[in-house]
Design a protein around this motif. Structure first.
Motif, PDB file in Angstrom:
ATOM      1  N   LEU A  71      12.334 -46.099   1.577  1.00 39.37           N
ATOM      2  CA  LEU A  71      13.615 -46.320   0.011  1.00 39.37           C
ATOM      3  C   LEU A  71      14.428 -47.301  -0.260  1.00 39.37           C
ATOM      4  CD1 LEU A  71      14.748 -42.524   1.125  1.00 39.37           C
ATOM      5  CD2 LEU A  71      12.030 -43.165   0.228  1.00 39.37           C
ATOM      6  N   PHE A  72      14.020 -47.414  -0.956  1.00 39.10           N
ATOM      7  CA  PHE A  72      15.654 -48.719  -1.694  1.00 39.10           C
ATOM      8  C   PHE A  72      16.185 -47.742  -2.813  1.00 39.10           C
ATOM      9  CE2 PHE A  72      16.311 -52.684  -4.163  1.00 39.10           C
ATOM     10  CZ  PHE A  72      17.006 -52.811  -3.446  1.00 39.10           C
ATOM     11  N   ASP A  73      17.545 -48.343  -2.734  1.00 40.34           N
ATOM     12  CA  ASP A  73      18.448 -47.603  -3.465  1.00 40.34           C
ATOM     13  C   ASP A  73      18.777 -49.036  -5.176  1.00 40.34           C
ATOM     14  OD1 ASP A  73      19.816 -46.561  -4.981  1.00 40.34           O
ATOM     15  OD2 ASP A  73      21.711 -45.689  -3.933  1.00 40.34           O
ATOM     16  N   LEU A  74      17.483 -48.485  -5.743  1.00 43.09           N
ATOM     17  CA  LEU A  74      18.132 -49.517  -7.400  1.00 43.09           C
ATOM     18  C   LEU A  74      19.458 -48.850  -8.505  1.00 43.09           C
ATOM     19  CD1 LEU A  74      14.326 -49.497  -7.616  1.00 43.09           C
ATOM     20  CD2 LEU A  74      16.081 -51.705  -7.223  1.00 43.09           C
ATOM     21  N   ARG A  75      19.516 -47.883  -7.930  1.00 42.01           N
ATOM     22  CA  ARG A  75      20.724 -47.073  -9.184  1.00 42.01           C
ATOM     23  C   ARG A  75      22.306 -47.166  -9.139  1.00 42.01           C
ATOM     24  NH1 ARG A  75      21.314 -41.072  -5.781  1.00 42.01           N
ATOM     25  NH2 ARG A  75      21.582 -43.028  -4.077  1.00 42.01           N
ATOM     26  N   GLU A  76      22.123 -47.839 -10.498  1.00 44.63           N
ATOM     27  CA  GLU A  76      23.658 -48.711 -10.484  1.00 44.63           C
ATOM     28  C   GLU A  76      24.705 -48.219 -10.738  1.00 44.63           C
ATOM     29  OE1 GLU A  76      23.805 -51.841 -12.001  1.00 44.63           O
ATOM     30  OE2 GLU A  76      21.845 -52.702 -11.839  1.00 44.63           O
ATOM     31  N   GLY A  77      25.853 -48.805  -9.635  1.00 46.01           N
ATOM     32  CA  GLY A  77      26.732 -47.932  -9.252  1.00 46.01           C
ATOM     33  C   GLY A  77      26.240 -46.653  -7.984  1.00 46.01           C
ATOM     34  N   SER A  78      25.403 -46.535  -7.270  1.00 51.41           N
ATOM     35  CA  SER A  78      25.450 -45.743  -6.214  1.00 51.41           C
ATOM     36  C   SER A  78      25.972 -46.416  -5.487  1.00 51.41           C
ATOM     37  CB  SER A  78      23.871 -45.618  -6.101  1.00 51.41           C
ATOM     38  OG  SER A  78      23.986 -45.522  -4.916  1.00 51.41           O
ATOM     39  N   ARG A  79      26.693 -46.212  -4.311  1.00 55.57           N
ATOM     40  CA  ARG A  79      27.142 -46.649  -3.992  1.00 55.57           C
ATOM     41  C   ARG A  79      26.591 -46.646  -2.149  1.00 55.57           C
ATOM     42  NH1 ARG A  79      27.591 -43.284   0.993  1.00 55.57           N
ATOM     43  NH2 ARG A  79      27.078 -41.125   1.062  1.00 55.57           N
ATOM     44  N   THR A  80      24.915 -47.084  -2.449  1.00 53.50           N
ATOM     45  CA  THR A  80      24.664 -47.468  -1.444  1.00 53.50           C
ATOM     46  C   THR A  80      24.012 -48.402  -2.160  1.00 53.50           C
ATOM     47  OG1 THR A  80      23.301 -45.402  -1.580  1.00 53.50           O
ATOM     48  CG2 THR A  80      24.242 -45.813   0.432  1.00 53.50           C
ATOM     49  N   GLN A  81      23.712 -48.647  -3.414  1.00 54.85           N
ATOM     50  CA  GLN A  81      22.851 -49.329  -3.954  1.00 54.85           C
ATOM     51  C   GLN A  81      22.122 -50.360  -3.668  1.00 54.85           C
ATOM     52  OE1 GLN A  81      24.563 -51.137  -8.027  1.00 54.85           O
ATOM     53  NE2 GLN A  81      22.858 -52.069  -8.775  1.00 54.85           N
ATOM     54  N   GLY A  82      21.383 -51.106  -3.465  1.00 51.42           N
ATOM     55  CA  GLY A  82      20.251 -52.545  -2.711  1.00 51.42           C
ATOM     56  C   GLY A  82      20.501 -52.008  -1.302  1.00 51.42           C
TER      57      GLY A  82
END
Length: 149
Positions: A71-82
């Protein structure tokens, strides 16, 4: 661990005839909704990635074989983005992995037999709802190679 991803151990009922493998029911606290269920299969060494859902939550469980789910977090503003997360799922770790929208996901089959992964999605498949990237896309900093040590 990527924010919003849930890993739920699943129950198997085994006897001399075979087994029942629980996956998801409407009374589970993590149940969101039902859109469709389908199965993805891959031979050992095959990579199926990257899929990015805009609105759909997916619920994956490997019912046969073994897979490295990435999994890779692409969500803008997520605390785990990137962030990248690897989860090894299958016969020796039977669990449900719930992946919210906006997280790139894919898997690599490993071991000695075909992987069969069930996906109980919260929405029916709609190709316009999903984006795809090549497994080796540079936008996602992940190397699918076998890691030694």
């Amino acid at each position: 661990m990527i924010d919003g991803v849930k890993i739920i151990p699943l129950r198997q009922v085994v006897d001399e005839r075979g087994k029942i493998m629980h996956m998801l029911k409407a009374t589970d606290p993590h149940f969101i909704g039902f859109g469709e269920i389908y199965f993805s299969s891959a031979w050992p060494g095959v990579i199926k990635a990257w899929h990015i859902h805009r609105t759909m939550t997916i619920n994956n469980a490997v019912i046969s074989g073994r897979a490295k789910l990435v999994l890779f977090d692409l969500r803008e503003g997520s605390r785990t983005q990137g962030e990248v997360q690897e989860i090894f799922v299958g016969e020796d770790n039977y669990c449900l992995v719930q992946i919210p929208p906006g997280i790139a996901n894919g898997y690599k089959a490993y071991g000695d037999k075909m992987v069969i992964m069930a996906n109980c999605a919260t929405e029916p498949h709609d190709p316009r709802e999903m984006a795809r990237l090549d497994p080796f896309a540079t936008e996602i900093p992940y190397n699918w190679s076998l890691k030694h040590g």
